[in-house]
Design an enzyme around this catalytic site. Structure first.
Site, PDB file in Angstrom:
ATOM      1  N   TYR A  15      23.700   8.471 -93.868  1.00 34.16           N
ATOM      2  CA  TYR A  15      24.122   7.477 -94.854  1.00 34.16           C
ATOM      3  C   TYR A  15      25.628   7.562 -95.078  1.00 34.16           C
ATOM      4  O   TYR A  15      26.333   6.540 -95.067  1.00 34.16           O
ATOM      5  CB  TYR A  15      23.383   7.708 -96.171  1.00 34.16           C
ATOM      6  CG  TYR A  15      23.773   6.747 -97.272  1.00 34.16           C
ATOM      7  CD1 TYR A  15      23.449   5.397 -97.189  1.00 34.16           C
ATOM      8  CD2 TYR A  15      24.462   7.195 -98.404  1.00 34.16           C
ATOM      9  CE1 TYR A  15      23.803   4.511 -98.198  1.00 34.16           C
ATOM     10  CE2 TYR A  15      24.813   6.316 -99.420  1.00 34.16           C
ATOM     11  CZ  TYR A  15      24.484   4.979 -99.317  1.00 34.16           C
ATOM     12  OH  TYR A  15      24.834   4.108-100.314  1.00 34.16           O
ATOM     13  N   SER A  34      30.091   3.143-100.547  1.00 34.66           N
ATOM     14  CA  SER A  34      29.491   4.062-101.516  1.00 34.66           C
ATOM     15  C   SER A  34      30.326   5.323-101.593  1.00 34.66           C
ATOM     16  O   SER A  34      31.005   5.699-100.628  1.00 34.66           O
ATOM     17  CB  SER A  34      28.065   4.422-101.082  1.00 34.66           C
ATOM     18  OG  SER A  34      27.563   5.521-101.820  1.00 34.66           O
TER      19      SER A  34
END
Length: 319
Positions: A184, A158
């Site tokens: 994350y 990501s």
């Protein structure tokens, strides 16, 4: 080294990328394939003729998805297997049950910005699920991947990796306040570093691994963020799930990626390396630290150490 360019881009769909590709006789595993872009990744691979295993936590949902894929593609070789990436015993059971060669492994499953949680081993949940579980899965399937001689690993990362490098001295937030986005980001950086080191380490087996940013897509991944991700992406940059799966399918199937590994792709093309956030358009660019070969080797060693007392220890140590 020049960046790899393809005929595809932002608006390309998984089906368009896979058009004309023949995967008959090939076997693929897609994690997290009961929802979101995992479904469309599996569908495109099945449509191209591959035998596809949906590796999912919810096997009931997986069976429903498998039936839908068979209905739309005509491919009956769509299987479902239980896999909980946060549970080393589940990963060990999956890898132990695998028989024969594996040609494509798509590390697609993930969690994002979830509340502070830890596994029974004391691992922060996002790092455990997004990185450690997939690391254990790939190392446990190493012999099956090596049996192919030209296997590919696709790692869904990501642009969130730009929020944090891997903080090696405190991956589990023992000495710093927990932040869901930093956790994350760290896990997504780990995804890219895994691709770098897996390619280096397993080159002799013909295994390559590449990482990617699928784009901004509204799926169940955003369940901890009100369904809208970070809220920073302009509406015109939001993709459909079919578009979001395109880069994964490209890395899994395109002849342009034969023998290519350790790279990072956005919108079906390799993206540029950046040294700080803000240098590039939204969602593009890969942080230099995510491609660092020394960091990649360090992460591999750390991952082996963390998994050393789990049911996967023997497979991990051998890889």
């Amino acid at each position: 080294m020049s960046l790899i360019r393809t005929p595809f881009g932002f608006a390309s769909s998984a089906a368009e990328v896979a058009a004309g590709i023949d995967l008959a006789g090939r076997r693929a595993v897609v994690t997290g394939a009961s929802s979101g872009i995992g479904v469309e990744t599996a569908r495109a691979l099945a449509a191209a003729g591959a035998e596809v295993t949906l590796a999912v936590r919810d096997t009931g949902a997986g069976r429903r998805v498998a039936a839908g894929i068979t209905s739309t593609t005509g491919n009956a070789a769509v299987r479902v297997a239980a896999l909980d990436l946060a549970d080393p015993a589940s990963v060990a059971a999956f890898t132990a049950s695998w028989d024969g060669p594996l040609h494509i492994l798509v590390n697609n499953a993930g969690v994002m910005a979830c509340p502070e949680q830890y596994t029974p081993q004391g691992w922060e949940l996002q790092f455990a699920t997004n990185h450690l579980g997939h690391f254990a899965l790939a190392t446990g399937l190493h012999a099956a991947l090596a049996a192919d001689g030209a296997a590919r690993i696709v790692v869904v990362s990501s642009t969130g990796h730009q929020m944090s490098p891997v903080v090696f001295d405190d991956v589990n937030f023992a000495f710093r306040p927990y932040d869901p986005w930093l956790a994350y980001g760290q896990s997504k950086t780990a995804n890219v570093l895994f691709a770098v080191e897996a390619t280096r380490r397993w080159a002799r087996d013909g295994i390559t691994a590449n990482a990617l940013m699928p784009g901004a897509i509204y799926t169940g991944l955003q369940r901890h963020t009100g369904g809208r991700g970070s809220g920073r992406v302009p509406p015109e940059l939001i993709k459909t799930v079919e578009q979001g799966a395109a880069t994964s399918v490209l890395l899994a199937t395109s002849p342009l990626l034969d023998g290519v590994g350790g790279r990072y792709f956005v919108d079906c093309n390799e993206t540029e390396t950046i040294d700080r956030r803000g240098d590039t358009p939204p969602l593009h660019g890969v942080a230099r630290y995510a491609l660092d070969p020394d960091g990649a080797q360090r992460l591999w060693t750390l991952s082996q150490t963390l998994l050393a007392r789990t049911p996967l220890a023997q497979a991990v140590e051998a890889s």
